[in-house]
Motif scaffolding. Structure first.
Motif, short mmCIF file in Angstrom:
data_model
loop_
_atom_site.label_atom_id
_atom_site.label_comp_id
_atom_site.label_asym_id
_atom_site.label_seq_id
_atom_site.Cartn_x
_atom_site.Cartn_y
_atom_site.Cartn_z
N ASN A 109 -8.79 6.26 -11.18
CA ASN A 109 -9.75 5.16 -11.09
C ASN A 109 -9.19 3.89 -11.68
O ASN A 109 -9.48 2.79 -11.23
CB ASN A 109 -11.04 5.50 -11.85
CG ASN A 109 -11.70 6.76 -11.34
OD1 ASN A 109 -11.95 7.67 -12.12
ND2 ASN A 109 -11.96 6.85 -10.06
N VAL A 110 -8.39 4.04 -12.74
CA VAL A 110 -7.80 2.89 -13.42
C VAL A 110 -6.36 3.23 -13.76
O VAL A 110 -6.06 4.34 -14.19
CB VAL A 110 -8.58 2.55 -14.72
CG1 VAL A 110 -7.87 1.49 -15.53
CG2 VAL A 110 -10.00 2.11 -14.40
N ILE A 111 -5.48 2.25 -13.57
CA ILE A 111 -4.09 2.37 -14.01
C ILE A 111 -3.85 1.21 -14.96
O ILE A 111 -4.01 0.05 -14.59
CB ILE A 111 -3.11 2.33 -12.83
CG1 ILE A 111 -3.37 3.54 -11.93
CG2 ILE A 111 -1.67 2.30 -13.33
CD1 ILE A 111 -2.58 3.57 -10.65
N LEU A 112 -3.54 1.54 -16.20
CA LEU A 112 -3.26 0.52 -17.20
C LEU A 112 -1.75 0.29 -17.24
O LEU A 112 -0.98 1.20 -17.54
CB LEU A 112 -3.77 0.94 -18.58
CG LEU A 112 -5.29 1.09 -18.67
CD1 LEU A 112 -5.70 1.57 -20.05
CD2 LEU A 112 -5.99 -0.21 -18.33
N GLY A 113 -1.35 -0.93 -16.89
CA GLY A 113 0.06 -1.27 -16.79
C GLY A 113 0.58 -2.06 -17.97
O GLY A 113 -0.06 -2.16 -19.02
N MET A 114 1.74 -2.66 -17.78
CA MET A 114 2.42 -3.37 -18.85
C MET A 114 1.65 -4.58 -19.37
O MET A 114 1.77 -4.92 -20.54
CB MET A 114 3.82 -3.81 -18.41
CG MET A 114 4.83 -2.68 -18.44
SD MET A 114 4.93 -1.79 -20.03
CE MET A 114 5.47 -3.08 -21.14
N ASP A 115 0.83 -5.20 -18.53
CA ASP A 115 0.03 -6.33 -19.03
C ASP A 115 -0.89 -5.86 -20.14
O ASP A 115 -1.00 -6.48 -21.19
CB ASP A 115 -0.75 -7.01 -17.90
CG ASP A 115 -1.72 -6.08 -17.18
OD1 ASP A 115 -1.53 -4.84 -17.18
OD2 ASP A 115 -2.68 -6.60 -16.59
#
Length: 127
Positions: A109-115
């Motif tokens: 549902n959510v992908i938390l990336g480098m930002d």
């Protein structure tokens, strides 16, 4: 959210993520709605699925239109065109406010990336 170059996203299934020791996943919440999350240090930005966006239609108010090509591992490019601003995301009782890009597919549902990882000085430990 400043977007210049194309984004990058490592798309994988839940089965692939669950069978790989160096992938961190969990279930957290946005506006009390549980979401399956993958922490992806290879992703340029953070992403939210269209399915979760449809559940949060009345909650996600601030939308910016973007024209963001996102490179995925299978060699393709997917166009993303909506960014939601200042979305409060809760992990174990702590709220993190993030800008997040709508992405059409994937098991998460959510992908938390480098930002996100950079903004909150997060560290990924696969012990």
């Amino acid at each position: 959210m400043k977007i210049g170059a194309p984004g990058k996203l490592n798309v994988m299934s839940r089965h692939e993520a669950d069978s790989t020791k160096d992938v961190i996943t969990g279930t957290f919440s946005i506006n009390s709605i549980p979401v399956k999350v993958m922490f992806d240090s290879g992703a340029t930005f953070s992403f939210i699925s269209e399915a979760v966006v449809s559940k949060l239609t009345n909650y996600l108010k601030t939308v910016d239109e973007v024209d963001l090509p996102v490179v995925i591992p299978m060699g393709g490019v997917v166009k993303c065109n909506k960014t939601f601003k200042d979305v409060p995301f809760e992990i174990e009782g702590k709220v993190f406010v993030l800008d997040i890009i709508e992405f059409g597919s994937g098991d998460f549902n959510v992908i938390l990336g480098m930002d996100w990882l950079s903004k909150f000085s997060a560290k990924i430990s696969c012990l």
